[in-house]
Design a protein around this motif. Structure first.
Motif, PDB file in Angstrom:
ATOM      1  N   VAL A   1      35.059  64.496 -13.236  1.00 27.74           N
ATOM      2  CA  VAL A   1      34.946  63.697 -11.842  1.00 27.74           C
ATOM      3  C   VAL A   1      36.048  62.687 -12.042  1.00 27.74           C
ATOM      4  N   ILE A   2      37.150  62.748 -10.917  1.00 21.94           N
ATOM      5  CA  ILE A   2      37.984  61.739 -10.787  1.00 21.94           C
ATOM      6  C   ILE A   2      37.933  60.591 -10.023  1.00 21.94           C
ATOM      7  N   ARG A   3      36.808  60.882  -9.008  1.00 19.93           N
ATOM      8  CA  ARG A   3      36.608  59.991  -8.201  1.00 19.93           C
ATOM      9  C   ARG A   3      35.299  60.246  -7.404  1.00 19.93           C
ATOM     10  N   LYS A   4      34.398  59.068  -7.145  1.00 19.84           N
ATOM     11  CA  LYS A   4      33.158  59.088  -6.688  1.00 19.84           C
ATOM     12  C   LYS A   4      33.452  58.140  -5.234  1.00 19.84           C
ATOM     13  N   ILE A   5      32.736  58.759  -4.268  1.00 21.80           N
ATOM     14  CA  ILE A   5      32.866  58.112  -2.814  1.00 21.80           C
ATOM     15  C   ILE A   5      31.565  57.560  -2.391  1.00 21.80           C
ATOM     16  N   LYS A   6      31.553  56.378  -2.059  1.00 25.37           N
ATOM     17  CA  LYS A   6      30.149  55.659  -1.378  1.00 25.37           C
ATOM     18  C   LYS A   6      30.150  55.438  -0.049  1.00 25.37           C
ATOM     19  N   GLU A   7      28.902  55.477   0.468  1.00 25.06           N
ATOM     20  CA  GLU A   7      28.879  55.423   2.057  1.00 25.06           C
ATOM     21  C   GLU A   7      29.681  53.877   2.447  1.00 25.06           C
ATOM     22  N   SER A   8      29.400  53.006   1.633  1.00 27.50           N
ATOM     23  CA  SER A   8      30.020  51.515   1.701  1.00 27.50           C
ATOM     24  C   SER A   8      31.412  51.755   1.995  1.00 27.50           C
ATOM     25  N   GLU A   9      32.313  52.742   1.249  1.00 28.55           N
ATOM     26  CA  GLU A   9      33.707  52.847   1.482  1.00 28.55           C
ATOM     27  C   GLU A   9      34.166  53.679   2.848  1.00 28.55           C
TER      28      GLU A   9
ATOM     29  N   ASP B   1      29.961  55.758  23.897  1.00 32.18           N
ATOM     30  CA  ASP B   1      29.002  55.557  22.930  1.00 32.18           C
ATOM     31  C   ASP B   1      29.223  55.923  21.368  1.00 32.18           C
ATOM     32  N   ASP B   2      30.265  56.776  21.344  1.00 32.35           N
ATOM     33  CA  ASP B   2      30.649  57.444  19.984  1.00 32.35           C
ATOM     34  C   ASP B   2      31.453  56.315  19.117  1.00 32.35           C
ATOM     35  N   TYR B   3      31.301  56.547  18.023  1.00 32.02           N
ATOM     36  CA  TYR B   3      32.305  55.875  17.149  1.00 32.02           C
ATOM     37  C   TYR B   3      32.503  57.064  15.686  1.00 32.02           C
ATOM     38  N   LYS B   4      33.584  56.556  15.064  1.00 30.46           N
ATOM     39  CA  LYS B   4      33.557  57.773  13.784  1.00 30.46           C
ATOM     40  C   LYS B   4      33.593  56.827  12.402  1.00 30.46           C
ATOM     41  N   LEU B   5      33.112  57.484  11.488  1.00 34.42           N
ATOM     42  CA  LEU B   5      33.046  57.040  10.288  1.00 34.42           C
ATOM     43  C   LEU B   5      33.989  57.940   9.196  1.00 34.42           C
ATOM     44  N   TYR B   6      34.962  57.526   8.621  1.00 33.30           N
ATOM     45  CA  TYR B   6      35.886  58.327   7.912  1.00 33.30           C
ATOM     46  C   TYR B   6      36.329  57.683   6.521  1.00 33.30           C
ATOM     47  N   PHE B   7      36.921  58.745   5.947  1.00 31.81           N
ATOM     48  CA  PHE B   7      37.406  58.452   4.469  1.00 31.81           C
ATOM     49  C   PHE B   7      38.726  59.123   4.216  1.00 31.81           C
ATOM     50  N   ASP B   8      40.022  58.222   4.222  1.00 31.81           N
ATOM     51  CA  ASP B   8      40.980  59.082   4.186  1.00 31.81           C
ATOM     52  C   ASP B   8      41.605  59.322   2.552  1.00 31.81           C
ATOM     53  N   TYR B   9      41.654  60.288   1.871  1.00 29.88           N
ATOM     54  CA  TYR B   9      41.924  60.417   0.416  1.00 29.88           C
ATOM     55  C   TYR B   9      42.963  61.396   0.468  1.00 29.88           C
ATOM     56  N   THR B  10      43.813  60.996  -0.426  1.00 33.05           N
ATOM     57  CA  THR B  10      45.208  61.622  -0.629  1.00 33.05           C
ATOM     58  C   THR B  10      44.989  61.827  -2.302  1.00 33.05           C
ATOM     59  N   PRO B  11      44.919  63.419  -2.495  1.00 30.85           N
ATOM     60  CA  PRO B  11      44.641  63.807  -3.805  1.00 30.85           C
ATOM     61  C   PRO B  11      45.596  63.592  -4.899  1.00 30.85           C
TER      62      PRO B  11
END
Length: 612
Positions: free
Chosen positions: A84-92, A105-115
């Motif tokens: 495991v090299i990275r854990k991602i939490k909801e708060s991120e 009404d819509d909105y987006k939640l996203y996590f941008d990650y570069t391996p």
């Protein structure tokens, strides 16, 4: 029109390289429908990204709204050894409410990650709670891009037995299993394994038409306190009609204006055109997609007062104005993405746009009310040939929009080249484009003079060129371009000879690669007709020494004719290319490459002039 359903996927970008960029190890969707208005949706994706071409698969994006709430999330990244090299939490997760719409009404939640390394395996797991908008259930899309294979993917929907769930499979060699669940429920499940990666090939059908997908929807639904049935397209149309019913009322003042505008006109077509022009002058496209507003148009009176609306509101407003002057018109839902609707599976999510159908005595007009700057009745490329649903009090009726014949998608070039003994040339071009070729040049109309000149120099093969005059005009579905160009080095001098290009247009005519390992059939979505009439004046003291031979081609893909005639000091060149649209057997691919190479060679041919 808003596309319905919760979208939570890793976004991807197509690669032209035939190298597998990722493997979906696991793709799981589990939907528990508690009641007709409440469902819990759980998703899990495990993806091994093989190289940098699949880097965008690391991006997590989840579409939410006040009715679709993320209730849990976790992510994890492991390297090739399983560390495991990275854990991602909801708060991120980041939140964006950016939208091209005025209100949504819509909105987006996203996590941008570069391996940091490759290969890398990314696991995302999340849950969405949906209420009051279950007009359809999440779809099953285990494969999302070219060069991505799938090891194992599964979908499971648990719903009350009396709900009458419908489903449809596309491009998927699988079956939906129906079994009894606990607490008087029924389970619908489908599973696929070892899906090979799709190869991106020249002239193949769009990716969206090739991907495997399963769709699920309730027959009877409740959507923001609106009730309807999707048992058939007829029932779908009845529900859509209920959303527009009573929303075509105009003010007395506006009704009077409409009659003053049209009562003196002789034909219904003239009246439609006058009102369509009024729509262009008095409204603009702005979308407000709140609640049921994602499906229901704003009242015509509101659009009139505010001066804006989305595709639904503008189409309904145009319908109301036509109704006032006695011209019936049909609110029509359509997809700008999918040319074909599933005939036996009615669903809202297959559509994302609304236009207006106006059946006149000798013609049927299709009005793009979102963009009334288009010529009245012009069927643009995003809807041409597409299935649509005509909405009336009797329900929905499946119709198909027309497609312009290949020969009407015209580009006509009339070119005069005055060549000097030094190799420079004055070139006069008059170009006329129509229908789909007109549409590709519409951006020219909105450009300033500087940008127009840049585009023209990309269209014309003129070394060291200077545009001295340029004029662009529009007339219906036609654009006319007139230009005077001076090229300081149109011909190449070699001793006593001038090597002179015979066709200054069709620059960079592309030829596909000649690979023989073709997987899919050939698909050409648009056919067109290019006609070039070129007159090249030979400078004093020179004569024609070498010329290319005339050529004719006539096969499944194209008819092409090239002729060259000499009249005194004038060389007359005529090219006529009719490129055909359609679907062709993959075995014919070498022939397609051959004919396109032959055409490219002719376009790049030169004549040799010798000094006398």
């Amino acid at each position: 029109m808003r596309k319905l359903g919760v979208l939570c996927v890793a976004l991807v970008s197509a690669s032209s390289l035939w190298a597998q960029k990722a493997v979906v190890e696991e793709w799981t969707t589990q939907v528990e429908c508690h009641t007709p208005v409440h469902a819990t949706q759980h998703f899990k994706t495990v993806t091994t990204i093989q190289n940098e071409h699949g880097a965008s698969l690391a991006l997590f994006v989840c579409s939410c709204s006040k009715n679709d709430k993320l209730t849990s999330f976790k992510g994890q990244v492991t390297d090739a050894s399983g560390r495991v090299i990275r854990k991602i939490k909801e708060s991120e997760l980041n939140k964006t409410e950016y939208s091209p719409y005025l209100a949504i009404d819509d909105y987006k939640l996203y996590f941008d990650y570069t391996p940091p390394v490759y290969p890398v395996t990314i696991t995302y797991e999340w849950t969405i709670d949906s209420r009051n908008n279950l007009i359809e259930f999440p779809g099953f899309w285990p494969q999302t891009d070219y060069d991505v294979s799938v090891k194992k993917a599964s979908y499971k929907l648990q719903a009350p037995k009396g709900m009458q769930v419908r489903y449809a499979l596309q491009n998927m060699d699988a079956k939906v299993e129906q079994t009894d669940g606990t607490n008087d429920t029924e389970i619908f499940s489908v599973q696929v394994e070892n899906l090979p990666a799709l190869k991106q090939e020249p002239y193949s059908r769009p990716l969206r038409e090739r991907l495997p997908v399963a769709r699920f929807a309730p027959t009877v639904f409740e959507y923001y306190d609106s009730y309807g049935s999707l048992a058939s397209w007829t029932d779908y149309g009845k529900w859509e009609y209920s959303l527009i019913q009573g929303r075509d009322v105009l003010s007395d003042a506006e009704r009077q204006v409409l009659h003053e505008l049209t009562d003196g006109l002789k034909t219904d077509r003239e009246k439609v055109e006058a009102i369509y022009q009024r729509l262009e002058k008095t409204t603009r496209y702005v979308a407000v997609l709140l609640g049921i507003g994602g499906q229901q148009p704003a009242p015509a009176a509101h659009v009139s007062k505010n001066g804006f609306g989305d595709c639904k509101g503008l189409s309904n407003y145009m319908r109301a104005m036509l109704k006032e002057v006695g011209i019936p018109a049909y609110y029509t839902t359509i997809s700008t993405d999918n040319p074909r609707l599933l005939r036996d599976f009615a669903s809202v999510g297959q559509m994302n746009h609304v236009i207006l159908q106006v059946p006149l005595q000798n013609d049927t007009l299709w009005l793009e009310c979102t963009n009334p700057q288009l010529p009245m009745g012009y069927v643009h490329e995003d809807i041409a040939g597409h299935d649509a649903i005509e909405i009336s009090e009797q329900g929905g009726r499946l119709v198909r929009l027309p497609v312009y014949a290949d020969s009407t998608n015209l580009m006509q070039n009339d070119i005069s080249i005055q060549l000097s003994a030094l190799g420079d040339a004055d070139i006069a071009i008059e170009q006329h484009t129509a229908n789909r070729q007109y549409e590709s040049l519409i951006p020219l109309l909105k450009m300033d003079e500087k940008d127009r000149r840049k585009v023209l120099l990309q269209m014309v093969r003129t070394p060291q060129a200077e545009i001295r005059q340029l004029h662009v005009s529009e007339d219906g579905a036609n654009i006319r371009l007139a230009a005077d160009i001076h090229s300081q080095k149109y011909a190449t001098q070699a001793g006593k000879r001038l090597m002179v290009p015979i066709c200054p247009v069709h620059r960079g005519y592309t030829v596909p690669s000649a690979t023989t390992a073709r997987v899919g059939d050939i698909f050409r979505e648009m056919g067109y007709l290019d006609v070039d009439d070129i007159e090249l004046t030979i400078p004093d003291g020179y004569e024609l020494e070498v010329r290319p031979k005339d050529m004719q081609i006539d096969n499944a893909f194209a008819t092409f004719a090239f002729t060259l005639q000499i009249e005194g000091r004038h060389i007359h060149v005529r090219n006529r290319l009719l490129m055909k649209s359609g679907t062709f057997d993959k075995a014919l691919y070498p022939e397609l490459v051959k004919v396109m190479r032959a055409i490219a060679d002719i376009y790049s041919q030169k004549v040799v002039l010798k000094k006398i």
